[in-house]
Scaffold this active site. Structure first.
Site, PDB file in Angstrom:
ATOM      1  N   CYS A  31       0.810  -1.218   0.000  1.00 17.04           N
ATOM      2  CA  CYS A  31       0.000   0.000   0.000  1.00 17.04           C
ATOM      3  C   CYS A  31       0.845   1.269   0.000  1.00 17.04           C
ATOM      4  O   CYS A  31       0.569   2.222  -0.739  1.00 17.04           O
ATOM      5  CB  CYS A  31      -0.957   0.003   1.186  1.00 17.04           C
ATOM      6  SG  CYS A  31      -0.191  -0.428   2.767  1.00 17.04           S
ATOM      7  N   HIS A  76      -2.484   6.606   4.401  1.00 23.45           N
ATOM      8  CA  HIS A  76      -1.043   6.637   4.615  1.00 23.45           C
ATOM      9  C   HIS A  76      -0.472   7.947   4.088  1.00 23.45           C
ATOM     10  O   HIS A  76      -0.921   8.474   3.063  1.00 23.45           O
ATOM     11  CB  HIS A  76      -0.357   5.498   3.863  1.00 23.45           C
ATOM     12  CG  HIS A  76      -0.594   4.143   4.442  1.00 23.45           C
ATOM     13  ND1 HIS A  76      -1.236   3.934   5.631  1.00 23.45           N
ATOM     14  CD2 HIS A  76      -0.235   2.905   3.972  1.00 23.45           C
ATOM     15  CE1 HIS A  76      -1.279   2.623   5.880  1.00 23.45           C
ATOM     16  NE2 HIS A  76      -0.679   1.985   4.887  1.00 23.45           N
TER      17      HIS A  76
END
Length: 330
Positions: free
Chosen positions: A130, A236
């Protein structure tokens, strides 16, 4: 339009649930859905495209059925066991785990960057980590304009990167997944610590290093990373310091990023405008800001990028791989 039978393995998990949502949002041409999970989840009913579908237990015979594509998000051990079975049955597998990412001959794909590796390919396709995914379109812009010499990452990764248990640890202050409490804290460890050539690095950091090289097709690129878990639910953030092969214009970089599909530039320091995880939550775009020259190193630029790690960092990128595969092979 031709329609396809699609399996979602790990269909009841955090990423599997998002995969179903993204397939529906993007009007992926699904004829029949085959939601698969563990025996514990078998028999559950799920809604998809206005119909009710029953979750099947994943077994060695699951892919004896007529299935064209399978999106896997059930962990590396499950992928190691079942993805080859599916591929042997002629199913194109897009796997979200770390199992196949560094396997020679298996494509590791961010469609905006290297979709061409899917031409004529059938078998297992790896979806990157990710935190890696959200940096690739940004680094491609820099690579294409100026060449890349070195990349330094510092990540600030949300609890959702550790799945439902990670979110529960954030909410409850428990340590089911994390070794210390996450609320009001940061944890400078994601995955296990390594030995040997990467002594002192974590596996998450190693993934970012190796995956960056493979996706950008720069096997000798100097890359380092520090990956940190922060008390954020979704989204993130990555600070990228990129040393370029030649000098650059910050204005030109900003303009090139603004012209790139899937990237939103939010960068106006004079008015305190910069992207945060709240901007990207439940969005597929990569947000970029804090674009400036690094005064400590020649030909080096600093950028800050954030993205929803469950969407673009996992489910959406998987579906985009499926879309790119269909465009190039049907």
């Amino acid at each position: 339009m031709k329609r396809y039978n699609v399996a979602v393995v790990g269909a009841t998990g955090l990423v599997g649930t998002m995969m179903r949502k993204v397939l529906e949002e993007r009007n992926f041409p699904v004829d029949r859905l085959f939601p698969m999970a563990t025996k514990k989840s078998a028999g559950k009913e799920l809604q998809f495209q206005g119909k009710t579908w029953m979750v099947e237990e994943l077994t060695e015979h699951s892919f004896d059925q007529s299935i064209d594509l399978a999106l896997f998000s059930a962990g590396a051990s499950t992928s190691e066991r079942f993805a080859p079975i599916a591929a042997e049955k002629g199913v194109t597998v897009i796997d979200n785990s770390s199992q196949w990412r560094q396997t020679p001959g298996i494509p590791l794909v961010v469609p905006e960057v290297n979709a061409d590796v899917l031409d004529g390919y059938h078998g297992i396709i790896a979806n990157p980590n990710c935190s890696t995914i959200q940096c690739m379109a940004v680094l491609k812009v820099l690579r294409d304009l100026y060449g890349l010499k070195r990349v330094v990452y510092a990540t600030y990764q949300a609890a959702a990167g550790a799945g439902m248990k990670g979110l529960q640890d954030l909410e409850n202050g428990t340590t089911t997944t994390f070794d210390v409490p996450l609320p009001k804290n940061v944890i400078p460890r994601i995955d296990v610590f390594l030995n040997g050539d990467y002594d002192g690095y974590t596996k998450e950091e190693w993934k970012m290093i190796q995956e960056t090289r493979k996706i950008l097709d720069l096997p000798q690129l100097a890359v380092t990373a520090t990956c940190v878990r922060v008390p954020v639910d979704f989204g993130h953030a990555v600070a990228i310091d990129a040393e370029l092969e030649k000098d650059f214009s910050v204005a030109e970089v900003r303009q090139a990023l603004e012209a790139t599909d899937g990237i939103i530039v939010k960068d106006d320091p004079a008015h305190l405008v910069y992207p945060t995880p709240m901007d990207c939550k439940d969005r597929d775009e990569i947000f970029v800001g804090r674009i400036h020259r690094d005064v400590s190193q020649n030909n080096t630029i600093h950028l800050w990028c954030v993205a929803d790690n469950i969407r673009k960092g996992a489910a959406t990128n998987s579906v985009q791989i499926a879309e790119a595969w269909l465009q190039r092979n049907e």
